[in-house]
Scaffold this motif. Structure first.
Motif, PDB file in Angstrom:
ATOM      1  N   LEU A  41       2.142  17.015  13.427  1.00 17.46           N
ATOM      2  CA  LEU A  41       3.019  17.429  12.286  1.00 17.46           C
ATOM      3  C   LEU A  41       1.977  18.696  11.711  1.00 17.46           C
ATOM      4  N   LEU A  42       0.900  18.334  11.695  1.00 14.47           N
ATOM      5  CA  LEU A  42      -0.054  19.367  11.004  1.00 14.47           C
ATOM      6  C   LEU A  42      -0.249  20.479  11.980  1.00 14.47           C
ATOM      7  N   LEU A  43      -0.312  20.396  13.158  1.00 16.16           N
ATOM      8  CA  LEU A  43      -0.357  21.264  14.220  1.00 16.16           C
ATOM      9  C   LEU A  43       0.576  22.362  14.187  1.00 16.16           C
ATOM     10  N   GLN A  44       1.883  21.848  13.782  1.00 11.30           N
ATOM     11  CA  GLN A  44       3.012  22.616  13.666  1.00 11.30           C
ATOM     12  C   GLN A  44       2.715  23.722  12.641  1.00 11.30           C
ATOM     13  N   TYR A  45       2.056  23.519  11.455  1.00  9.05           N
ATOM     14  CA  TYR A  45       1.729  24.410  10.517  1.00  9.05           C
ATOM     15  C   TYR A  45       0.350  25.151  10.443  1.00  9.05           C
ATOM     16  N   GLY A  72       3.964  17.756  -0.742  1.00 12.04           N
ATOM     17  CA  GLY A  72       3.727  16.423  -0.381  1.00 12.04           C
ATOM     18  C   GLY A  72       5.090  15.799  -0.057  1.00 12.04           C
ATOM     19  N   SER A  73       6.024  16.107  -0.642  1.00 10.48           N
ATOM     20  CA  SER A  73       7.342  15.566  -0.304  1.00 10.48           C
ATOM     21  C   SER A  73       7.961  15.705   1.045  1.00 10.48           C
ATOM     22  N   GLU A  74       7.947  17.285   1.265  1.00  7.58           N
ATOM     23  CA  GLU A  74       8.379  17.677   2.325  1.00  7.58           C
ATOM     24  C   GLU A  74       7.521  17.140   3.706  1.00  7.58           C
ATOM     25  N   LEU A  75       6.146  17.163   3.431  1.00  9.55           N
ATOM     26  CA  LEU A  75       5.340  16.928   4.524  1.00  9.55           C
ATOM     27  C   LEU A  75       5.407  15.289   4.731  1.00  9.55           C
ATOM     28  N   ASN A  76       5.374  14.587   3.645  1.00 11.98           N
ATOM     29  CA  ASN A  76       5.390  13.087   4.092  1.00 11.98           C
ATOM     30  C   ASN A  76       6.899  12.375   4.569  1.00 11.98           C
ATOM     31  N   ARG A  77       7.843  13.159   4.198  1.00  9.28           N
ATOM     32  CA  ARG A  77       9.187  12.900   4.749  1.00  9.28           C
ATOM     33  C   ARG A  77       9.181  13.082   6.268  1.00  9.28           C
ATOM     34  N   LYS A  78       8.521  14.143   6.494  1.00 16.47           N
ATOM     35  CA  LYS A  78       8.563  14.431   8.203  1.00 16.47           C
ATOM     36  C   LYS A  78       7.597  13.597   8.863  1.00 16.47           C
ATOM     37  N   LEU A  79       6.415  13.213   8.154  1.00 13.14           N
ATOM     38  CA  LEU A  79       5.825  12.148   8.652  1.00 13.14           C
ATOM     39  C   LEU A  79       6.556  10.647   9.046  1.00 13.14           C
ATOM     40  N   LEU A  80       7.222  10.237   7.610  1.00 13.79           N
ATOM     41  CA  LEU A  80       7.654   9.008   7.884  1.00 13.79           C
ATOM     42  C   LEU A  80       8.946   9.033   8.960  1.00 13.79           C
ATOM     43  N   ASP A  81       9.658   9.915   9.056  1.00 13.77           N
ATOM     44  CA  ASP A  81      10.522   9.971   9.836  1.00 13.77           C
ATOM     45  C   ASP A  81      10.098  10.146  11.541  1.00 13.77           C
ATOM     46  N   ALA A  82       8.899  10.547  11.641  1.00 16.99           N
ATOM     47  CA  ALA A  82       8.200  10.853  12.920  1.00 16.99           C
ATOM     48  C   ALA A  82       7.814   9.444  13.169  1.00 16.99           C
ATOM     49  N   ILE A  83       7.203   8.656  12.200  1.00 16.61           N
ATOM     50  CA  ILE A  83       6.885   7.413  12.610  1.00 16.61           C
ATOM     51  C   ILE A  83       8.001   6.471  12.948  1.00 16.61           C
ATOM     52  N   ASN A  84       9.208   6.448  11.882  1.00 11.60           N
ATOM     53  CA  ASN A  84      10.301   5.384  12.384  1.00 11.60           C
ATOM     54  C   ASN A  84      11.019   5.830  13.518  1.00 11.60           C
ATOM     55  N   SER A  85      11.180   6.979  13.862  1.00 13.22           N
ATOM     56  CA  SER A  85      11.942   7.551  15.108  1.00 13.22           C
ATOM     57  C   SER A  85      11.190   7.105  16.404  1.00 13.22           C
ATOM     58  N   VAL A 119       0.918  -1.223   0.154  1.00 17.52           N
ATOM     59  CA  VAL A 119      -0.076  -0.019  -0.160  1.00 17.52           C
ATOM     60  C   VAL A 119       0.946   1.212  -0.035  1.00 17.52           C
ATOM     61  N   LEU A 120       0.699   2.248  -0.988  1.00 15.65           N
ATOM     62  CA  LEU A 120       1.589   3.345  -1.193  1.00 15.65           C
ATOM     63  C   LEU A 120       0.332   4.453  -0.682  1.00 15.65           C
ATOM     64  N   PHE A 121       0.779   5.475   0.210  1.00 18.09           N
ATOM     65  CA  PHE A 121      -0.423   6.169   0.734  1.00 18.09           C
ATOM     66  C   PHE A 121       0.628   7.771   1.074  1.00 18.09           C
ATOM     67  N   ARG A 122       0.076   8.691   1.253  1.00 20.99           N
ATOM     68  CA  ARG A 122       0.453  10.000   1.438  1.00 20.99           C
ATOM     69  C   ARG A 122      -0.520  10.846   2.132  1.00 20.99           C
ATOM     70  N   LEU A 123       0.094  11.478   3.062  1.00 24.76           N
ATOM     71  CA  LEU A 123      -0.660  12.599   3.784  1.00 24.76           C
ATOM     72  C   LEU A 123      -0.601  13.809   2.499  1.00 24.76           C
ATOM     73  N   LYS A 124      -1.907  14.350   2.258  1.00 24.48           N
ATOM     74  CA  LYS A 124      -2.172  15.169   1.320  1.00 24.48           C
ATOM     75  C   LYS A 124      -1.304  16.665   1.718  1.00 24.48           C
ATOM     76  N   PRO A 125      -1.105  17.137   0.452  1.00 27.58           N
ATOM     77  CA  PRO A 125      -0.339  18.653   0.630  1.00 27.58           C
ATOM     78  C   PRO A 125      -1.139  19.365   1.303  1.00 27.58           C
ATOM     79  N   GLN A 169      -1.658   8.277  12.465  1.00 32.95           N
ATOM     80  CA  GLN A 169      -2.817   9.644  12.707  1.00 32.95           C
ATOM     81  C   GLN A 169      -2.231  10.500  13.596  1.00 32.95           C
ATOM     82  N   GLU A 170      -1.723  10.034  14.740  1.00 36.48           N
ATOM     83  CA  GLU A 170      -1.202  10.743  15.999  1.00 36.48           C
ATOM     84  C   GLU A 170      -0.132  11.658  15.404  1.00 36.48           C
TER      85      GLU A 170
END
Length: 278
Positions: free
Chosen positions: A272-276, A214-227, A202-208, A266-267
């Motif tokens: 992440l979205l609250l930061q912006y 979208g790239s910047e947003l989802n890179r940050k999201l992926l890093d938050a998940i994995n970290s 499954v390939l998905f993303r957080l909408k811009p 989701q968390e």
């Protein structure tokens, strides 16, 4: 000069039997407790150098001491790909692909002539073959699903030991969990599926949003998940679109782990979205 009559035995059969049982218990306990470890290691690079003695022991250490060192020194530095929260995969090598495909085609009664590139462009045949064999698979995704767990030379033993029925059930379970995850993504308006699901992928993303690409947003999201250490995902680019890749394939993964993964995503997205958009 008097010499010792005691011979050095590089392989003591009695010790081998006893210590093998201890090692098997150690491995079983590792799998039993694997969810206690962060999926991705959180130690700093070079951490092990301060824990290793300057020289090898003159006399052999006990197996108990060795296994304690594995627990305390080695396991904290691992990415636990056996974890049920490891939602990624390693691509199969081309050298193994042919044998792997032939074995699976034989097991599932799928014609080998459909191994080539036309397979992925022939979904009607795949659906028919899947219905007839009671399993939904695609050769390229067989590689994805099985390559991490099976090496081609071991696959036949696995089929013989667990049977085709259980192997098909395992694949069907993975596909079902991937469908479950896809459904969770589509229910959240903040996310989108980048391309239709391919069996367990499954390939998905957080909408811009808020002027963020979208790239910047989802890179940050992926890093938050994995970290977080609670799950591990990877990334991919499809037609220039950066996406987060979720692959269901770990042996121990169950529906609760898929649900926990989605709650984590989701968390992290909410934070992440609250930061912006405070």
């Amino acid at each position: 000069m008097k010499t010792s009559k005691k011979s050095f035995l590089p392989l003591d059969i009695v010790s081998l039997k006893d210590e093998s049982r201890v090692v098997i218990d150690f491995i079983a306990d590792y799998y039993k407790n694997i969810e206690k470890y962060p999926v991705q290691s959180k130690v700093e690079p070079g951490y092990l150098s301060s824990m290793v003695p300057d020289s090898a022991p003159y006399s052999p250490d006990s197996l108990e001491d060795v296994l304690n060192d594995v627990n305390e020194c080695i396991l904290p530095g691992l990415t636990h790909w056996q974890s049920p929260s490891f939602f990624a995969y390693y691509q199969a090598s081309s050298s193994n692909a042919g044998l792997l495909g032939e074995m699976l085609c034989s097991a599932f009664n799928v014609e080998p002539r459909f191994l080539i590139d036309s397979l992925s462009s022939n979904p009607e045949y795949l659906e028919n073959a899947a219905s007839n064999s009671n399993v939904v698979v695609d050769y390229k995704d067989w590689q994805i699903t099985l390559s991490r767990r099976f090496r081609a030379l071991k696959l036949w033993f696995v089929i013989r030991r667990h049977g085709v029925e259980n192997l098909m059930q395992h694949i069907r379970s993975d596909v079902s969990l991937a469908k479950k995850f896809e459904g969770l993504v589509t229910e959240d308006d903040r996310f989108e599926i980048v391309v239709p699901r391919r069996t367990v992928l499954v390939l998905f993303r957080l909408k811009p949003t808020h002027g963020l690409g979208g790239s910047e947003l989802n890179r940050k999201l992926l890093d938050a998940i994995n970290s977080s250490g609670e799950a591990f995902l990877t990334q991919g680019v499809v037609a220039g679109i950066y996406a987060i890749r979720c692959v269901v394939g770990a042996t121990l993964t169950e529906e609760c782990h898929v649900q926990d993964l989605w709650s984590l995503i989701q968390e992290k997205a909410r934070i992440l979205l609250l930061q912006y958009n405070p």
